[in-house]
Design an enzyme around this catalytic site. Structure first.
Site, mmCIF file in Angstrom:
data_model
loop_
_atom_site.group_PDB
_atom_site.id
_atom_site.type_symbol
_atom_site.label_atom_id
_atom_site.label_comp_id
_atom_site.label_asym_id
_atom_site.label_seq_id
_atom_site.Cartn_x
_atom_site.Cartn_y
_atom_site.Cartn_z
ATOM 1 C CB CYS A 78 53.711 50.586 7.069
ATOM 2 S SG CYS A 78 52.376 51.061 8.182
ATOM 3 C CG HIS A 138 53.705 47.090 10.499
ATOM 4 N ND1 HIS A 138 53.167 48.066 9.688
ATOM 5 C CD2 HIS A 138 53.466 45.903 9.885
ATOM 6 C CE1 HIS A 138 52.637 47.489 8.614
ATOM 7 N NE2 HIS A 138 52.808 46.178 8.701
ATOM 8 C CG HIS A 189 50.724 50.540 11.710
ATOM 9 N ND1 HIS A 189 52.096 50.558 11.711
ATOM 10 C CD2 HIS A 189 50.330 51.053 12.889
ATOM 11 C CE1 HIS A 189 52.519 51.073 12.863
ATOM 12 N NE2 HIS A 189 51.455 51.391 13.587
ATOM 13 C CG HIS A 191 44.809 52.141 11.072
ATOM 14 N ND1 HIS A 191 45.133 50.962 10.444
ATOM 15 C CD2 HIS A 191 43.906 52.764 10.263
ATOM 16 C CE1 HIS A 191 44.466 50.870 9.300
ATOM 17 N NE2 HIS A 191 43.704 51.940 9.170
ATOM 18 C CD GLN A 193 39.294 54.650 8.556
ATOM 19 O OE1 GLN A 193 39.024 55.599 7.818
ATOM 20 N NE2 GLN A 193 39.058 53.401 8.222
HETATM 21 ZN ZN LIG Z 1 53.278 50.126 10.101
#
Ligand SMILES: [Zn+2]
Length: 364
Positions: A78, A138, A189, A191, A193
């Site tokens: 990752c 993660h 993971h 996240h 943007q």
């Molecule tokens: Zn990760």
């Protein structure tokens, strides 16, 4: 831009091996963030191009280099986990709270240039694409974050909105999250943007036209009237705080769709006051957890989209968040097929009033 971060958030900027910017955001006391990116990275990819459809007026970004981007790597590879145990990732530190960096395969990057004209209006794909890592863990999800971590993410979104809005050629800053492989997420993971567009996006362009028409017809602001009507009616309200209200829109396009507005109309995240910022994390986490309870299937795939006013429309457009899922039942997804993709005409299989009722029921 540090001034836009509410104390006590610490902000530490550094540079990755290929020149991209990375910024750590830490709650409380500053944490030393001096790890160096030791990877041998290829040069940054060629710039993309924006082209304007002469028939619809919509801008399209052409970014052919993105075909080579990292696609669903195994967890041990990752790129958003911290760099640990000799494994080097996009984040040089061995731990972090929130980290933001320039996308290695950006749809938009660099400075604006001349536009060609006529039927082939095009120009450089200027602007910026950033990745926002919500946590070093993660195997978690935004809905599992603490309120204080969600607040730190809000501070990071706000700080980046201020910084990116000031870049030459940037017209609109869009913070968003895609969650779930069903949405097309290429990295598991947690996240989001940020896109800094060199144009006003098609959806925002349509909203601005509607707000302008409403102003002409009534003398009032469209979003003020809309929010007041939904709060007074209440049938589609999912949850209401002191400073924010979330409701399913009357003409929702998606099976489960919620719009979250601050009661005080502001153009973007940088204009929220302390009380609004303090209340947001609890309400937003509540909404995400309700989405995860809708189908009894665990994590619901969703798109979470911040609508922020571009420079040209700050007087009329209202900051709000649109959260929706493409899941309509435990084992069925809503696909954008001929009617939606071909005509932009949505057919919603769930009534907005029923969706609001369901979202109220799954409070815990
Ligand atoms: Zn990760």
């Amino acid at each position: 831009m540090a001034g836009t971060v509410t104390e006590p958030t610490a902000r530490t900027a550094t540079t990755l091996a290929d020149g991209r910017e990375l910024i750590y955001y830490d709650s409380g006391a500053a944490v030393p963030r001096n790890a160096v990116d030791r990877r041998p990275l290829d040069p940054r990819p060629p710039a993309s191009q924006v082209r304007r459809d002469p028939v619809t007026g919509d801008w399209v970004t052409v970014a052919a280099h993105r075909q080579a981007r990292t696609y669903q790597p195994p967890a041990e590879e990752c790129p958003l986990c911290p760099s640990r145990d000799g494994r080097l990732s996009e984040i040089p530190a061995d731990d972090y709270q929130v980290a933001v960096f320039e996308n290695r395969f950006p749809s938009l990057a660099g400075l604006p240039g001349e536009l060609t004209g006529g039927l082939r209006t095009a120009g450089p794909g200027a602007g910026r694409c950033e990745v926002v890592c919500f946590t070093a863990d993660h195997d978690t999800s935004f809905a599992d974050l603490s309120e204080s971590r969600a607040r730190l993410v809000l501070d990071a979104w706000t700080d980046r909105t201020a910084a990116l809005s000031a870049l030459p050629g940037v017209e609109q800053v869009y913070c968003f999250e895609n969650r779930g492989a069903e949405i097309g997420v290429t990295l598991a993971h947690p996240h989001g943007q940020i896109y800094a567009f060199p144009f006003t996006t098609p959806r925002t362009t349509r909203m601005a036209a509607r707000a302008s028409a409403h102003r002409t017809a009534t003398g009032r602001n469209l979003f003020d009237d809309l929010l007041a009507a939904e709060r007074a009616d209440g049938e589609r309200v999912v949850l209401a705080g002191e400073h924010w209200t979330a409701f399913v829109p009357f003409a929702a396009r998606w099976p489960y769709e919620v719009h979250l507005y601050p009661h005080r109309r502001v153009p973007d995240l940088t204009a929220l006051d302390d009380a609004e910022r303090a209340e947001f994390p609890g309400l937003y986490l509540d909404l995400l957890r309700r989405f995860d309870r809708l189908f009894g299937t665990g994590r619901t795939p969703y798109i979470s989209a911040w609508h922020q006013a571009p420079a040209a429309h700050r007087d009329e457009l209202a900051l709000h968040l649109e959260l929706f899922t493409i899941r309509r039942t435990a084992d069925k997804l809503k696909y954008l097929a001929g009617v939606e993709s071909g005509m932009d005409a949505f057919v919603n299989d769930v009534s907005p009033e029923h969706a609001a009722q369901r979202l109220r029921e799954v409070a815990r």
